[in-house]
Structures are given as structure tokens and as C-alpha cells.
Design a protein around this motif. Structure first.
Motif, PDB file in Angstrom:
ATOM      1  N   LEU A  29       0.963  -1.549   0.061  1.00  0.00           N
ATOM      2  CA  LEU A  29      -0.050  -0.025  -0.113  1.00  0.00           C
ATOM      3  C   LEU A  29       1.061   1.128   0.048  1.00  0.00           C
ATOM      4  N   LYS A  30       2.178   1.460   0.562  1.00  0.00           N
ATOM      5  CA  LYS A  30       2.401   2.241   0.937  1.00  0.00           C
ATOM      6  C   LYS A  30       3.632   2.650  -0.380  1.00  0.00           C
ATOM      7  N   GLN A  31       3.969   1.350  -0.940  1.00  0.00           N
ATOM      8  CA  GLN A  31       4.689   1.879  -2.642  1.00  0.00           C
ATOM      9  C   GLN A  31       3.936   2.378  -3.351  1.00  0.00           C
ATOM     10  N   VAL A  32       2.814   1.720  -3.012  1.00  0.00           N
ATOM     11  CA  VAL A  32       1.754   2.547  -4.269  1.00  0.00           C
ATOM     12  C   VAL A  32       1.168   4.078  -3.687  1.00  0.00           C
ATOM     13  N   ARG A  37       5.071   2.362  -7.267  1.00  0.00           N
ATOM     14  CA  ARG A  37       4.111   0.865  -7.935  1.00  0.00           C
ATOM     15  C   ARG A  37       2.853   1.235  -7.960  1.00  0.00           C
ATOM     16  N   ARG A  38       2.673   0.840  -9.424  1.00  0.00           N
ATOM     17  CA  ARG A  38       0.981   0.706  -9.770  1.00  0.00           C
ATOM     18  C   ARG A  38       0.506  -0.728  -9.282  1.00  0.00           C
ATOM     19  N   VAL A  56      -9.889   6.326  -6.089  1.00  0.00           N
ATOM     20  CA  VAL A  56     -11.067   6.048  -6.880  1.00  0.00           C
ATOM     21  C   VAL A  56      -9.759   5.295  -8.068  1.00  0.00           C
ATOM     22  N   CYS A  57     -10.821   4.259  -8.833  1.00  0.00           N
ATOM     23  CA  CYS A  57      -9.668   3.128  -9.647  1.00  0.00           C
ATOM     24  C   CYS A  57      -8.955   4.152 -10.705  1.00  0.00           C
ATOM     25  N   GLU A  58      -9.948   5.415 -11.177  1.00  0.00           N
ATOM     26  CA  GLU A  58      -9.190   5.933 -12.008  1.00  0.00           C
ATOM     27  C   GLU A  58      -7.964   7.094 -12.160  1.00  0.00           C
ATOM     28  N   ASP A  59      -8.082   7.066 -10.898  1.00  0.00           N
ATOM     29  CA  ASP A  59      -6.968   8.387  -9.739  1.00  0.00           C
ATOM     30  C   ASP A  59      -5.800   7.384  -9.973  1.00  0.00           C
ATOM     31  N   MET A  60      -6.210   5.671  -9.941  1.00  0.00           N
ATOM     32  CA  MET A  60      -4.669   4.826  -9.151  1.00  0.00           C
ATOM     33  C   MET A  60      -4.077   4.164 -11.123  1.00  0.00           C
ATOM     34  N   ARG A  61      -5.317   3.792 -11.772  1.00  0.00           N
ATOM     35  CA  ARG A  61      -4.841   3.455 -12.731  1.00  0.00           C
ATOM     36  C   ARG A  61      -5.639   4.185 -14.053  1.00  0.00           C
ATOM     37  N   PRO A  62      -4.995   5.116 -14.755  1.00  0.00           N
ATOM     38  CA  PRO A  62      -5.871   6.159 -15.720  1.00  0.00           C
ATOM     39  C   PRO A  62      -5.685   5.214 -16.891  1.00  0.00           C
ATOM     40  N   ASP A  63      -5.030   4.713 -17.243  1.00  0.00           N
ATOM     41  CA  ASP A  63      -3.894   3.817 -18.668  1.00  0.00           C
ATOM     42  C   ASP A  63      -5.543   2.714 -18.634  1.00  0.00           C
TER      43      ASP A  63
END
Length: 93
Positions: A29-32, A37-38, A56-63
Motif C-alpha cells: 500500500l505504501k509503495q502504491v 508502484r502501480r 477511485v480506480c481512475e486516479d490510481m490506474r488512468p491507463d
């Protein structure tokens, strides 16, 4: 809100509990949270669920095309394969 802001005020037991509910470790969690890390898609979904959509997911993985997966209006045009090999578009909005 981002993951870093969400976990920053958590004490150690709360952070450990949050990580366990997300199916990961505090270290991951801290790495993310710090951007080293993604998260995988499954972890991003778990974080969104366990934060009650504060993160939200969109902020963590916009790809990833989350709009398509959520079937929202952002994914208004979805390319579909055509029987003869030509593409066609399905309007969902």
C-alpha cells in the motif's frame, strides 16, 4: 482524495486492517501511495471498495478504461468486431 492522503492519518492497527481488507500488505500500500508502484486492477478495485470510493480506480490506474467497465457515458462509443472483419460502432448513450 489520493491513497497517500487516505492512509496518512491511519494508525498502525487501522492501516494493517485496511491492507488486509484490500488483500495486500502495508508495504505494498505504501509503495502504491508514494507512487513507487502501480496497483494491479484487482488491488485498485479493492482500494476503491474499502475506501467507500474516497480513492477511485481512475486516479490510481488512468491507463485502464474504467468508464467502459462501469458502462458509463464516457464510453459512449464502443468498437465492435463485424462478421466480415469490418469494425462497427455501437452507440451506448
Amino acid at each position: 482524495m489520493n491513497l497517500h492522503d487516505y492512509i496518512k492519518p491511519l494508525d498502525k492497527p487501522a492501516l494493517e486492517s485496511f491492507a488486509a481488507r484490500c488483500g495486500t500488505t502495508v508495504g505494498q500500500l505504501k509503495q502504491v501511495a508514494y507512487g513507487y508502484r502501480r496497483p494491479g486492477a484487482a488491488l485498485a478495485i479493492s482500494i476503491e471498495r474499502e475506501t467507500s470510493r474516497s480513492v477511485v480506480c481512475e486516479d490510481m490506474r488512468p491507463d485502464i478504461d474504467w468508464a467502459y467497465l462501469r458502462n458509463t457515458t464516457v464510453a459512449a462509443l464502443i468498437p465492435l468486431p463485424h462478421a466480415e472483419g469490418h469494425g462497427r460502432v455501437l452507440e451506448t448513450a
